[in-house]
Design a protein around this motif. Structure first.
Motif, PDB file in Angstrom:
ATOM      1  N   THR A  85      57.568  81.941  63.167  1.00  0.00           N
ATOM      2  CA  THR A  85      56.283  81.554  62.591  1.00  0.00           C
ATOM      3  C   THR A  85      55.545  82.710  61.916  1.00  0.00           C
ATOM      4  OG1 THR A  85      55.291  81.909  64.764  1.00  0.00           O
ATOM      5  CG2 THR A  85      55.936  79.644  64.215  1.00  0.00           C
ATOM      6  N   THR A  86      55.931  83.951  62.236  1.00  0.00           N
ATOM      7  CA  THR A  86      55.252  85.085  61.620  1.00  0.00           C
ATOM      8  C   THR A  86      56.167  86.309  61.608  1.00  0.00           C
ATOM      9  OG1 THR A  86      53.202  86.384  61.586  1.00  0.00           O
ATOM     10  CG2 THR A  86      54.122  85.860  63.756  1.00  0.00           C
ATOM     11  N   LEU A  87      56.026  87.119  60.566  1.00  0.00           N
ATOM     12  CA  LEU A  87      56.795  88.357  60.419  1.00  0.00           C
ATOM     13  C   LEU A  87      55.851  89.504  60.078  1.00  0.00           C
ATOM     14  CD1 LEU A  87      59.750  87.142  58.155  1.00  0.00           C
ATOM     15  CD2 LEU A  87      59.831  87.609  60.602  1.00  0.00           C
ATOM     16  N   VAL A  88      56.138  90.666  60.638  1.00  0.00           N
ATOM     17  CA  VAL A  88      55.396  91.885  60.301  1.00  0.00           C
ATOM     18  C   VAL A  88      56.433  92.986  60.125  1.00  0.00           C
ATOM     19  CG1 VAL A  88      53.728  93.596  61.072  1.00  0.00           C
ATOM     20  CG2 VAL A  88      53.385  91.182  61.637  1.00  0.00           C
ATOM     21  N   TYR A  89      56.430  93.621  58.951  1.00  0.00           N
ATOM     22  CA  TYR A  89      57.365  94.717  58.681  1.00  0.00           C
ATOM     23  C   TYR A  89      56.583  96.023  58.597  1.00  0.00           C
ATOM     24  CZ  TYR A  89      61.024  97.489  56.472  1.00  0.00           C
ATOM     25  OH  TYR A  89      61.965  98.455  56.192  1.00  0.00           O
ATOM     26  N   HIS A  90      57.044  97.022  59.338  1.00  0.00           N
ATOM     27  CA  HIS A  90      56.414  98.342  59.329  1.00  0.00           C
ATOM     28  C   HIS A  90      57.306  99.271  58.501  1.00  0.00           C
ATOM     29  CE1 HIS A  90      54.837 102.056  61.604  1.00  0.00           C
ATOM     30  NE2 HIS A  90      53.917 101.652  60.766  1.00  0.00           N
ATOM     31  N   GLU A  91      56.902  99.528  57.279  1.00  0.00           N
ATOM     32  CA  GLU A  91      57.720 100.280  56.326  1.00  0.00           C
ATOM     33  C   GLU A  91      58.079 101.673  56.822  1.00  0.00           C
ATOM     34  OE1 GLU A  91      54.535  99.315  55.539  1.00  0.00           O
ATOM     35  OE2 GLU A  91      54.959  97.425  54.543  1.00  0.00           O
ATOM     36  N   LYS A  92      57.120 102.332  57.470  1.00  0.00           N
ATOM     37  CA  LYS A  92      57.317 103.717  57.897  1.00  0.00           C
ATOM     38  C   LYS A  92      58.473 103.867  58.889  1.00  0.00           C
ATOM     39  CE  LYS A  92      53.769 105.529  59.969  1.00  0.00           C
ATOM     40  NZ  LYS A  92      52.552 106.263  60.382  1.00  0.00           N
ATOM     41  N   THR A  93      58.603 102.918  59.799  1.00  0.00           N
ATOM     42  CA  THR A  93      59.642 103.009  60.833  1.00  0.00           C
ATOM     43  C   THR A  93      60.849 102.121  60.560  1.00  0.00           C
ATOM     44  OG1 THR A  93      58.598 101.260  62.140  1.00  0.00           O
ATOM     45  CG2 THR A  93      57.956 103.545  62.620  1.00  0.00           C
ATOM     46  N   GLY A  94      60.707 101.141  59.667  1.00  0.00           N
ATOM     47  CA  GLY A  94      61.789 100.198  59.415  1.00  0.00           C
ATOM     48  C   GLY A  94      61.911  99.125  60.485  1.00  0.00           C
ATOM     49  N   LEU A 101      60.060  89.442  68.963  1.00  0.00           N
ATOM     50  CA  LEU A 101      61.263  90.267  68.887  1.00  0.00           C
ATOM     51  C   LEU A 101      61.032  91.413  67.916  1.00  0.00           C
ATOM     52  CD1 LEU A 101      63.988  87.475  68.609  1.00  0.00           C
ATOM     53  CD2 LEU A 101      63.318  88.735  70.653  1.00  0.00           C
ATOM     54  N   LYS A 102      61.716  92.529  68.179  1.00  0.00           N
ATOM     55  CA  LYS A 102      61.632  93.717  67.325  1.00  0.00           C
ATOM     56  C   LYS A 102      63.032  94.050  66.832  1.00  0.00           C
ATOM     57  CE  LYS A 102      60.321  98.618  67.759  1.00  0.00           C
ATOM     58  NZ  LYS A 102      59.771  99.588  68.732  1.00  0.00           N
ATOM     59  N   TYR A 103      63.158  94.233  65.513  1.00  0.00           N
ATOM     60  CA  TYR A 103      64.432  94.577  64.885  1.00  0.00           C
ATOM     61  C   TYR A 103      64.308  95.901  64.155  1.00  0.00           C
ATOM     62  CZ  TYR A 103      65.480  89.625  65.446  1.00  0.00           C
ATOM     63  OH  TYR A 103      65.683  88.375  65.960  1.00  0.00           O
ATOM     64  N   LYS A 104      65.384  96.655  64.125  1.00  0.00           N
ATOM     65  CA  LYS A 104      65.477  97.834  63.275  1.00  0.00           C
ATOM     66  C   LYS A 104      66.214  97.388  62.022  1.00  0.00           C
ATOM     67  CE  LYS A 104      65.268 102.169  62.125  1.00  0.00           C
ATOM     68  NZ  LYS A 104      64.041 102.751  61.650  1.00  0.00           N
ATOM     69  N   ILE A 105      65.588  97.575  60.877  1.00  0.00           N
ATOM     70  CA  ILE A 105      66.154  97.130  59.601  1.00  0.00           C
ATOM     71  C   ILE A 105      66.492  98.353  58.758  1.00  0.00           C
ATOM     72  CG2 ILE A 105      65.745  95.803  57.496  1.00  0.00           C
ATOM     73  CD1 ILE A 105      65.697  94.049  59.959  1.00  0.00           C
ATOM     74  N   ASP A 106      67.723  98.407  58.284  1.00  0.00           N
ATOM     75  CA  ASP A 106      68.137  99.431  57.332  1.00  0.00           C
ATOM     76  C   ASP A 106      68.434  98.706  56.027  1.00  0.00           C
ATOM     77  OD1 ASP A 106      69.378 101.311  55.732  1.00  0.00           O
ATOM     78  OD2 ASP A 106      70.529 102.193  57.371  1.00  0.00           O
ATOM     79  N   THR A 107      67.474  98.729  55.117  1.00  0.00           N
ATOM     80  CA  THR A 107      67.626  97.980  53.867  1.00  0.00           C
ATOM     81  C   THR A 107      68.700  98.578  52.975  1.00  0.00           C
ATOM     82  OG1 THR A 107      65.812  99.254  52.887  1.00  0.00           O
ATOM     83  CG2 THR A 107      65.258  97.117  53.862  1.00  0.00           C
TER      84      THR A 107
END
Length: 168
Positions: free
Chosen positions: A36-45, A57-63
């Motif tokens: 229902t909602t997403l928050v992306y923290h650019e500094k940490t990924g 849930l918390k994910y580590k994203i490597d774009t």
């Protein structure tokens, strides 16, 4: 682009719009956990996803390499279904459908103690409003309000957030 999969709202998609390559990832504990909602923290990924079962849930994203990994399950936030979120500086406010708000500190990755109880049952929108460097408020709106002496839709969060005029 990071978003919710239109054919399965319990999954996420990381898509490169330049070449249409994509990966699917995530999802809650069951198929029924709809994001229902997403928050992306650019500094940490880090990407945070909330669902209609109250799970965060918390994910580590490597774009760059298109890799995603679930790194933390905050489990139930005890605010009901997570219906909204709002990021202000290093804090994320998550609203639910049980008149409650839970706050995440992005700088530590930890949830703050306690809950904010509001007059709004189903919180659809949260917004931090800066009146001055010493007056910072959180406004809440949504559906099914019940105002009383101890319930409100406007909170003074000045003590929670940094008040440095340069930052604000």
């Amino acid at each position: 682009v990071i978003g919710v999969d239109a054919s399965n709202a319990s999954k996420l998609i990381l898509e490169n719009v330049e070449n249409s390559s994509k990966i699917e990832f995530g999802g809650g504990r069951t198929f029924g956990n709809l994001i229902t909602t997403l928050v992306y923290h650019e500094k940490t990924g880090f990407l945070y996803s909330g669902d209609d079962y109250g799970q965060l849930l918390k994910y580590k994203i490597d774009t760059e390499s298109k890799i995603s990994e679930k790194v933390k399950d905050y489990e139930n936030l005890w605010i009901g279904d997570i219906t909204s979120s709002h990021r202000f500086l290093d804090f994320v406010f998550f609203g639910g459908n049980e008149s409650k708000i839970k706050v995440l500190d992005l700088s530590t990755g930890k949830l703050l103690e306690g809950l904010l109880k509001t007059s709004v049952k189903v919180i659809r929108s949260l917004q931090v409003c800066v009146k001055s460097h010493t007056e910072i408020f959180l406004a809440v709106s949504g559906r099914s309000s019940n105002y009383s002496d101890d319930k409100t839709d406007l909170f003074d969060v000045s003590g929670l957030l940094p008040t440095d005029p340069v930052i604000l």
